[in-house]
Design a protein around this motif. Sequence first.
Motif, PDB file in Angstrom:
ATOM      1  N   TYR A 139      -2.413  -0.143  -7.307  1.00 38.57           N
ATOM      2  CA  TYR A 139      -3.708   0.477  -7.061  1.00 38.57           C
ATOM      3  C   TYR A 139      -4.246   1.012  -8.376  1.00 38.57           C
ATOM      4  O   TYR A 139      -3.519   1.635  -9.150  1.00 38.57           O
ATOM      5  N   VAL A 140      -5.522   0.748  -8.626  1.00 41.23           N
ATOM      6  CA  VAL A 140      -6.209   1.290  -9.799  1.00 41.23           C
ATOM      7  C   VAL A 140      -7.568   1.814  -9.335  1.00 41.23           C
ATOM      8  O   VAL A 140      -8.031   1.478  -8.243  1.00 41.23           O
ATOM      9  N   ALA A 141      -8.212   2.600 -10.128  1.00 39.57           N
ATOM     10  CA  ALA A 141      -9.546   3.104  -9.803  1.00 39.57           C
ATOM     11  C   ALA A 141     -10.503   1.925  -9.653  1.00 39.57           C
ATOM     12  O   ALA A 141     -10.440   0.963 -10.418  1.00 39.57           O
ATOM     13  N   LYS A 142     -11.360   1.999  -8.639  1.00 39.32           N
ATOM     14  CA  LYS A 142     -12.319   0.909  -8.409  1.00 39.32           C
ATOM     15  C   LYS A 142     -13.110   0.628  -9.672  1.00 39.32           C
ATOM     16  O   LYS A 142     -13.519   1.534 -10.376  1.00 39.32           O
ATOM     17  N   GLY A 143     -13.273  -0.658  -9.967  1.00 38.04           N
ATOM     18  CA  GLY A 143     -14.056  -1.081 -11.113  1.00 38.04           C
ATOM     19  C   GLY A 143     -13.284  -1.170 -12.414  1.00 38.04           C
ATOM     20  O   GLY A 143     -13.853  -1.516 -13.434  1.00 38.04           O
ATOM     21  N   THR A 144     -11.986  -0.871 -12.406  1.00 33.71           N
ATOM     22  CA  THR A 144     -11.226  -0.888 -13.660  1.00 33.71           C
ATOM     23  C   THR A 144     -10.260  -2.061 -13.782  1.00 33.71           C
ATOM     24  O   THR A 144      -9.724  -2.302 -14.863  1.00 33.71           O
ATOM     25  N   GLN A 194       5.811  10.788   5.858  1.00 38.16           N
ATOM     26  CA  GLN A 194       4.967   9.682   6.309  1.00 38.16           C
ATOM     27  C   GLN A 194       4.574   8.797   5.140  1.00 38.16           C
ATOM     28  O   GLN A 194       4.313   9.281   4.049  1.00 38.16           O
ATOM     29  N   PRO A 195       4.504   7.468   5.364  1.00 38.49           N
ATOM     30  CA  PRO A 195       4.075   6.572   4.293  1.00 38.49           C
ATOM     31  C   PRO A 195       2.604   6.766   3.950  1.00 38.49           C
ATOM     32  O   PRO A 195       1.839   7.269   4.764  1.00 38.49           O
ATOM     33  N   ALA A 196       2.239   6.384   2.757  1.00 40.75           N
ATOM     34  CA  ALA A 196       0.839   6.476   2.328  1.00 40.75           C
ATOM     35  C   ALA A 196      -0.020   5.583   3.218  1.00 40.75           C
ATOM     36  O   ALA A 196       0.370   4.491   3.592  1.00 40.75           O
ATOM     37  N   SER A 197      -1.185   6.038   3.568  1.00 43.51           N
ATOM     38  CA  SER A 197      -2.082   5.260   4.413  1.00 43.51           C
ATOM     39  C   SER A 197      -3.229   4.694   3.586  1.00 43.51           C
ATOM     40  O   SER A 197      -3.389   5.010   2.418  1.00 43.51           O
ATOM     41  N   ALA A 198      -4.032   3.876   4.231  1.00 38.83           N
ATOM     42  CA  ALA A 198      -5.178   3.282   3.548  1.00 38.83           C
ATOM     43  C   ALA A 198      -6.131   4.356   3.049  1.00 38.83           C
ATOM     44  O   ALA A 198      -6.765   4.191   2.012  1.00 38.83           O
ATOM     45  N   SER A 199      -6.224   5.468   3.773  1.00 36.15           N
ATOM     46  CA  SER A 199      -7.132   6.524   3.328  1.00 36.15           C
ATOM     47  C   SER A 199      -6.662   7.152   2.017  1.00 36.15           C
ATOM     48  O   SER A 199      -7.451   7.691   1.263  1.00 36.15           O
ATOM     49  N   GLY A 207     -11.222   4.992  -3.025  1.00 36.18           N
ATOM     50  CA  GLY A 207     -11.646   4.979  -4.416  1.00 36.18           C
ATOM     51  C   GLY A 207     -10.761   4.118  -5.302  1.00 36.18           C
ATOM     52  O   GLY A 207     -10.874   4.150  -6.509  1.00 36.18           O
ATOM     53  N   LYS A 208      -9.875   3.362  -4.693  1.00 36.91           N
ATOM     54  CA  LYS A 208      -8.941   2.513  -5.438  1.00 36.91           C
ATOM     55  C   LYS A 208      -9.096   1.067  -4.982  1.00 36.91           C
ATOM     56  O   LYS A 208      -9.673   0.791  -3.954  1.00 36.91           O
ATOM     57  N   GLU A 209      -8.555   0.155  -5.769  1.00 37.06           N
ATOM     58  CA  GLU A 209      -8.524  -1.259  -5.401  1.00 37.06           C
ATOM     59  C   GLU A 209      -7.199  -1.853  -5.853  1.00 37.06           C
ATOM     60  O   GLU A 209      -6.558  -1.336  -6.773  1.00 37.06           O
ATOM     61  N   LYS A 210      -6.790  -2.908  -5.153  1.00 41.00           N
ATOM     62  CA  LYS A 210      -5.570  -3.608  -5.543  1.00 41.00           C
ATOM     63  C   LYS A 210      -5.876  -4.454  -6.769  1.00 41.00           C
ATOM     64  O   LYS A 210      -6.849  -5.197  -6.788  1.00 41.00           O
ATOM     65  N   CYS A 211      -5.039  -4.333  -7.787  1.00 42.56           N
ATOM     66  CA  CYS A 211      -5.217  -5.094  -9.018  1.00 42.56           C
ATOM     67  C   CYS A 211      -3.945  -5.909  -9.261  1.00 42.56           C
ATOM     68  O   CYS A 211      -2.876  -5.342  -9.472  1.00 42.56           O
TER      69      CYS A 211
END
Length: 83
Positions: free
Chosen positions: A67-72, A21-26, A30-34
Amino acid sequence: MEKKQLILASAMAAVLAVAAQPASASDAAGKEKCYGIAKAAGNDCAGNGHACAGQAAKDMDGKEWKYVAKGTCVEMKGSLKAM
């Protein structure tokens, strides 16, 4: 013995189906698109006219993201929006 083999085969099929299965939003919790930090072929998803990860044509393209850790993202000299 046949019943055990059937159960084992069914369990293996279920494990393989879940793994495919492909990766889901869940998965991105704790990540954000950068944008603008991905190396060529190192993007995490769509951008610049393609639909798959790993298809960025050049380094640091402002339309490609990872995807990177939120805030980075900003610390990495990236942007939270496509450039």
